[in-house]
Write an enzyme that holds these catalytic residues in place. Sequence first.
Site, PDB file in Angstrom:
ATOM      1  N   GLU A  73      -2.278   9.364   7.541  1.00  0.00           N
ATOM      2  CA  GLU A  73      -0.811   9.243   7.483  1.00  0.00           C
ATOM      3  C   GLU A  73      -0.154  10.156   8.520  1.00  0.00           C
ATOM      4  OE1 GLU A  73       1.335   7.199   5.514  1.00  0.00           O
ATOM      5  OE2 GLU A  73      -0.547   6.115   5.167  1.00  0.00           O
TER       6      GLU A  73
ATOM      7  N   HIS B  45      -7.396   2.849   3.489  1.00  0.00           N
ATOM      8  CA  HIS B  45      -7.171   3.661   4.692  1.00  0.00           C
ATOM      9  C   HIS B  45      -8.489   3.930   5.442  1.00  0.00           C
ATOM     10  CE1 HIS B  45      -3.228   4.707   2.996  1.00  0.00           C
ATOM     11  NE2 HIS B  45      -2.918   5.373   4.101  1.00  0.00           N
TER      12      HIS B  45
ATOM     13  N   ASP C 210       0.863  -1.195   0.000  1.00  0.00           N
ATOM     14  CA  ASP C 210       0.000   0.000   0.000  1.00  0.00           C
ATOM     15  C   ASP C 210       0.895   1.239   0.000  1.00  0.00           C
ATOM     16  OD1 ASP C 210      -2.432   1.530   0.153  1.00  0.00           O
ATOM     17  OD2 ASP C 210      -2.014   1.896   2.264  1.00  0.00           O
ATOM     18  N   SER C 211       0.285   2.378  -0.340  1.00  0.00           N
ATOM     19  CA  SER C 211       1.041   3.638  -0.287  1.00  0.00           C
ATOM     20  C   SER C 211       1.463   3.945   1.155  1.00  0.00           C
ATOM     21  CB  SER C 211       0.171   4.776  -0.818  1.00  0.00           C
ATOM     22  OG  SER C 211      -0.993   4.897  -0.012  1.00  0.00           O
TER      23      SER C 211
ATOM     24  N   CYS D 122      -4.308  -1.486  -2.096  1.00  0.00           N
ATOM     25  CA  CYS D 122      -4.447  -0.059  -2.340  1.00  0.00           C
ATOM     26  C   CYS D 122      -5.359   0.086  -3.557  1.00  0.00           C
ATOM     27  CB  CYS D 122      -3.059   0.531  -2.632  1.00  0.00           C
ATOM     28  SG  CYS D 122      -3.076   2.262  -3.111  1.00  0.00           S
TER      29      CYS D 122
HETATM   30  N1  DGL Z   1      -4.885   3.020   0.677  1.00  0.00           N
HETATM   31  C1  DGL Z   1      -4.858   3.671  -0.608  1.00  0.00           C
HETATM   32  C2  DGL Z   1      -6.112   3.294  -1.404  1.00  0.00           C
HETATM   33  O1  DGL Z   1      -6.730   2.280  -1.109  1.00  0.00           O
HETATM   34  C3  DGL Z   1      -4.633   5.136  -0.409  1.00  0.00           C
HETATM   35  C4  DGL Z   1      -4.060   5.798  -1.582  1.00  0.00           C
HETATM   36  C5  DGL Z   1      -3.336   7.089  -1.288  1.00  0.00           C
HETATM   37  O2  DGL Z   1      -2.186   6.994  -0.869  1.00  0.00           O
HETATM   38  O3  DGL Z   1      -3.907   8.149  -1.552  1.00  0.00           O
HETATM   39  O4  DGL Z   1      -6.460   3.950  -2.347  1.00  0.00           O
END
Ligand code: DGL
Length: 293
Positions: A173, A209, A12-13, A75
């Site tokens: 975050e 998230h 994930d990011s 993500c």
């Molecule tokens: N958890 C990511 C998603 O499901 C977040 C993406 C982001 O970093 O903006 O889209």
Amino acid sequence: MQPIMAKIGVFDSGYGGLTILEAIRKEIPEYDYLYLGDNARAPYGTHSFDVIYRYTLQAVNYLIEQDCALIILACNTASAKALRTIQQTYLISRNIGIPESRRVNVLGVIRPTVEAVPEMTKTGHVGILATPATVSSESYVLELEKIAKSQELRAKSLVVTQQACPMWVPLIEAGEHTQEGADYFVEKYIREILAKDPQIDTLVLGCTHYPLLIEKIEKSLKSKVESQKIQIIAQGELEAKSLADYLTRHPEYREQLSTNGTCTYLTTENADRFAQSASQFLGSAIQAEHISF
Ligand code: DGL
């Protein structure tokens, strides 16, 4: 060729993929997992296709180098913007000439989520809360239209309303999502989507998230509609069941996987900070390592 004992990579990011990892490890705890959060470059959801694709491919490559045979893009933004191109170009050329016992696959989170919608909605009015990049990709709209043709949704007229929530990932975050200040942005996006379609009865949290904001989301919904009127779809369990099912159908991947029940956490940001926040989200203490691509 001796098979390598491989892991399942979860990418994930940032912290959001932990909501998927947790559910997967509950469903199939026996495998070894490698979690990678690209926290240094989060959020992805406000970037362009090219940037999201490049970052995601770097992460996928890294996880393959660490002997991951299966990689879950936990993500939505990466699943919406990068998954298809990775599957149709990069993976096809990488797997050519490679024996089945060494192949690699990458899976996303959007399809398993969309498949749960027909059973949930009574009115056919579905809301999608997601990052700006996921919304602009129209992935949810397109996937829902595809299954609407073939499933229970056929009889209901499907109305999909999307809402971009650009501030939610940055709040999480930054560790600000439980604070009072976050209420403003939760209220704002919930109000906006309900104004667009007051008949929504099913709300998809289309970003991994967002379950970390669930209490505030529920509170905001409750203040606007009768709480039982809107069902919320979070992705963890859906993705976990889908992966378990995939592994039963694909022995070529299952047989590559080692089964010591471990999980290693990697982040492109500060390892101590990641470990502290992730321990809080997961409810148990973890250690993390810093990596860079
Ligand atoms: N958890 C990511 C998603 O499901 C977040 C993406 C982001 O970093 O903006 O889209």
